[in-house]
Design a protein around this motif. Structure first.
Motif, PDB file in Angstrom:
ATOM      1  N   LEU A   6       0.828  -1.197   0.000  1.00  0.00           N
ATOM      2  CA  LEU A   6       0.000   0.000   0.000  1.00  0.00           C
ATOM      3  C   LEU A   6       0.866   1.252   0.000  1.00  0.00           C
ATOM      4  O   LEU A   6       0.591   2.206  -0.728  1.00  0.00           O
ATOM      5  CB  LEU A   6      -0.935  -0.012   1.220  1.00  0.00           C
ATOM      6  CG  LEU A   6      -1.954   1.115   1.318  1.00  0.00           C
ATOM      7  CD1 LEU A   6      -2.909   1.046   0.126  1.00  0.00           C
ATOM      8  CD2 LEU A   6      -2.732   1.008   2.611  1.00  0.00           C
ATOM      9  N   VAL A   7       1.927   1.245   0.792  1.00  0.00           N
ATOM     10  CA  VAL A   7       2.842   2.393   0.840  1.00  0.00           C
ATOM     11  C   VAL A   7       3.511   2.582  -0.508  1.00  0.00           C
ATOM     12  O   VAL A   7       3.618   3.707  -1.012  1.00  0.00           O
ATOM     13  CB  VAL A   7       3.885   2.210   1.969  1.00  0.00           C
ATOM     14  CG1 VAL A   7       4.966   3.266   1.874  1.00  0.00           C
ATOM     15  CG2 VAL A   7       3.206   2.265   3.319  1.00  0.00           C
ATOM     16  N   SER A   8       3.959   1.508  -1.126  1.00  0.00           N
ATOM     17  CA  SER A   8       4.623   1.639  -2.423  1.00  0.00           C
ATOM     18  C   SER A   8       3.642   2.121  -3.485  1.00  0.00           C
ATOM     19  O   SER A   8       4.018   2.859  -4.394  1.00  0.00           O
ATOM     20  CB  SER A   8       5.260   0.316  -2.844  1.00  0.00           C
ATOM     21  OG  SER A   8       4.281  -0.664  -3.069  1.00  0.00           O
ATOM     22  N   LYS A   9       2.368   1.720  -3.384  1.00  0.00           N
ATOM     23  CA  LYS A   9       1.359   2.195  -4.319  1.00  0.00           C
ATOM     24  C   LYS A   9       1.141   3.698  -4.161  1.00  0.00           C
ATOM     25  O   LYS A   9       1.040   4.431  -5.142  1.00  0.00           O
ATOM     26  CB  LYS A   9       0.056   1.436  -4.082  1.00  0.00           C
ATOM     27  CG  LYS A   9      -1.004   1.700  -5.103  1.00  0.00           C
ATOM     28  CD  LYS A   9      -2.214   0.814  -4.852  1.00  0.00           C
ATOM     29  CE  LYS A   9      -3.315   1.132  -5.826  1.00  0.00           C
ATOM     30  NZ  LYS A   9      -4.496   0.316  -5.576  1.00  0.00           N
ATOM     31  N   TRP A  10       1.073   4.174  -2.926  1.00  0.00           N
ATOM     32  CA  TRP A  10       0.928   5.614  -2.671  1.00  0.00           C
ATOM     33  C   TRP A  10       2.142   6.392  -3.170  1.00  0.00           C
ATOM     34  O   TRP A  10       2.002   7.450  -3.768  1.00  0.00           O
ATOM     35  CB  TRP A  10       0.728   5.879  -1.174  1.00  0.00           C
ATOM     36  CG  TRP A  10      -0.696   5.706  -0.757  1.00  0.00           C
ATOM     37  CD1 TRP A  10      -1.241   4.609  -0.181  1.00  0.00           C
ATOM     38  CD2 TRP A  10      -1.746   6.649  -0.898  1.00  0.00           C
ATOM     39  NE1 TRP A  10      -2.574   4.805   0.053  1.00  0.00           N
ATOM     40  CE2 TRP A  10      -2.921   6.051  -0.373  1.00  0.00           C
ATOM     41  CE3 TRP A  10      -1.822   7.937  -1.404  1.00  0.00           C
ATOM     42  CZ2 TRP A  10      -4.140   6.705  -0.364  1.00  0.00           C
ATOM     43  CZ3 TRP A  10      -3.047   8.588  -1.382  1.00  0.00           C
ATOM     44  CH2 TRP A  10      -4.176   7.973  -0.868  1.00  0.00           C
ATOM     45  N   MET A  11       3.331   5.863  -2.909  1.00  0.00           N
ATOM     46  CA  MET A  11       4.553   6.536  -3.360  1.00  0.00           C
ATOM     47  C   MET A  11       4.603   6.608  -4.886  1.00  0.00           C
ATOM     48  O   MET A  11       4.991   7.615  -5.455  1.00  0.00           O
ATOM     49  CB  MET A  11       5.794   5.824  -2.812  1.00  0.00           C
ATOM     50  CG  MET A  11       5.969   5.961  -1.313  1.00  0.00           C
ATOM     51  SD  MET A  11       6.061   7.682  -0.756  1.00  0.00           S
ATOM     52  CE  MET A  11       7.636   8.129  -1.416  1.00  0.00           C
ATOM     53  N   TYR A  15       4.802  10.034  -7.041  1.00  0.00           N
ATOM     54  CA  TYR A  15       5.841  10.245  -8.046  1.00  0.00           C
ATOM     55  C   TYR A  15       5.232  10.554  -9.412  1.00  0.00           C
ATOM     56  O   TYR A  15       5.715  11.426 -10.130  1.00  0.00           O
ATOM     57  CB  TYR A  15       6.762   9.034  -8.160  1.00  0.00           C
ATOM     58  CG  TYR A  15       7.713   8.873  -7.001  1.00  0.00           C
ATOM     59  CD1 TYR A  15       8.369   9.961  -6.449  1.00  0.00           C
ATOM     60  CD2 TYR A  15       7.948   7.621  -6.450  1.00  0.00           C
ATOM     61  CE1 TYR A  15       9.226   9.817  -5.383  1.00  0.00           C
ATOM     62  CE2 TYR A  15       8.815   7.462  -5.391  1.00  0.00           C
ATOM     63  CZ  TYR A  15       9.449   8.560  -4.862  1.00  0.00           C
ATOM     64  OH  TYR A  15      10.312   8.411  -3.815  1.00  0.00           O
ATOM     65  N   MET A  16       4.166   9.875  -9.748  1.00  0.00           N
ATOM     66  CA  MET A  16       3.525  10.127 -11.039  1.00  0.00           C
ATOM     67  C   MET A  16       2.904  11.525 -11.093  1.00  0.00           C
ATOM     68  O   MET A  16       3.002  12.208 -12.107  1.00  0.00           O
ATOM     69  CB  MET A  16       2.472   9.052 -11.330  1.00  0.00           C
ATOM     70  CG  MET A  16       3.058   7.677 -11.576  1.00  0.00           C
ATOM     71  SD  MET A  16       4.345   7.648 -12.842  1.00  0.00           S
ATOM     72  CE  MET A  16       3.401   8.017 -14.292  1.00  0.00           C
ATOM     73  N   ILE A  17       2.280  11.946 -10.008  1.00  0.00           N
ATOM     74  CA  ILE A  17       1.699  13.294  -9.960  1.00  0.00           C
ATOM     75  C   ILE A  17       2.795  14.341 -10.089  1.00  0.00           C
ATOM     76  O   ILE A  17       2.661  15.313 -10.843  1.00  0.00           O
ATOM     77  CB  ILE A  17       0.878  13.486  -8.667  1.00  0.00           C
ATOM     78  CG1 ILE A  17      -0.390  12.644  -8.721  1.00  0.00           C
ATOM     79  CG2 ILE A  17       0.543  14.959  -8.440  1.00  0.00           C
ATOM     80  CD1 ILE A  17      -1.157  12.595  -7.419  1.00  0.00           C
ATOM     81  N   THR A  22       5.709  18.383 -13.329  1.00  0.00           N
ATOM     82  CA  THR A  22       6.982  18.837 -13.899  1.00  0.00           C
ATOM     83  C   THR A  22       6.899  18.937 -15.411  1.00  0.00           C
ATOM     84  O   THR A  22       7.368  19.919 -16.009  1.00  0.00           O
ATOM     85  CB  THR A  22       8.120  17.876 -13.498  1.00  0.00           C
ATOM     86  OG1 THR A  22       8.170  17.799 -12.077  1.00  0.00           O
ATOM     87  CG2 THR A  22       9.449  18.351 -14.043  1.00  0.00           C
ATOM     88  N   ILE A  23       6.279  17.962 -16.066  1.00  0.00           N
ATOM     89  CA  ILE A  23       6.145  17.992 -17.523  1.00  0.00           C
ATOM     90  C   ILE A  23       5.288  19.169 -17.956  1.00  0.00           C
ATOM     91  O   ILE A  23       5.624  19.875 -18.914  1.00  0.00           O
ATOM     92  CB  ILE A  23       5.571  16.655 -18.035  1.00  0.00           C
ATOM     93  CG1 ILE A  23       6.611  15.546 -17.872  1.00  0.00           C
ATOM     94  CG2 ILE A  23       5.124  16.768 -19.486  1.00  0.00           C
ATOM     95  CD1 ILE A  23       6.091  14.152 -18.131  1.00  0.00           C
TER      96      ILE A  23
END
Length: 71
Positions: A6-11, A15-17, A22-23
């Protein structure tokens, strides 16, 4: 094990947001303005400059007030 997934999914989501933000910032920084919007004029050097102060607002009764001064 479920918590780390769950933590890795949130991270990954965070990161994607951040990557998308940034793009978008980079794209908007380097894209060209539409034709006819950008104008670069000649440099004019002067010694005497007047600042025109213009304040327009509604008073408590809803009447529009205008204040203009040359500073």
């Amino acid at each position: 094990m479920r918590r780390s997934w769950l933590v890795s999914k949130w991270m990954y989501g965070i990161y994607m947001i951040l990557l998308v933000i940034t793009i978008v910032i980079m794209y908007n920084s380097y894209k060209h303005l539409p034709h006819g919007v950008s104008f670069e004029g000649e440099v004019h050097r002067i010694d005497d400059v007047n600042f025109i102060y213009d304040l327009s607002y509604k008073d408590k009764n809803g009447h529009v007030k205008h204040e203009q001064r040359i500073l």
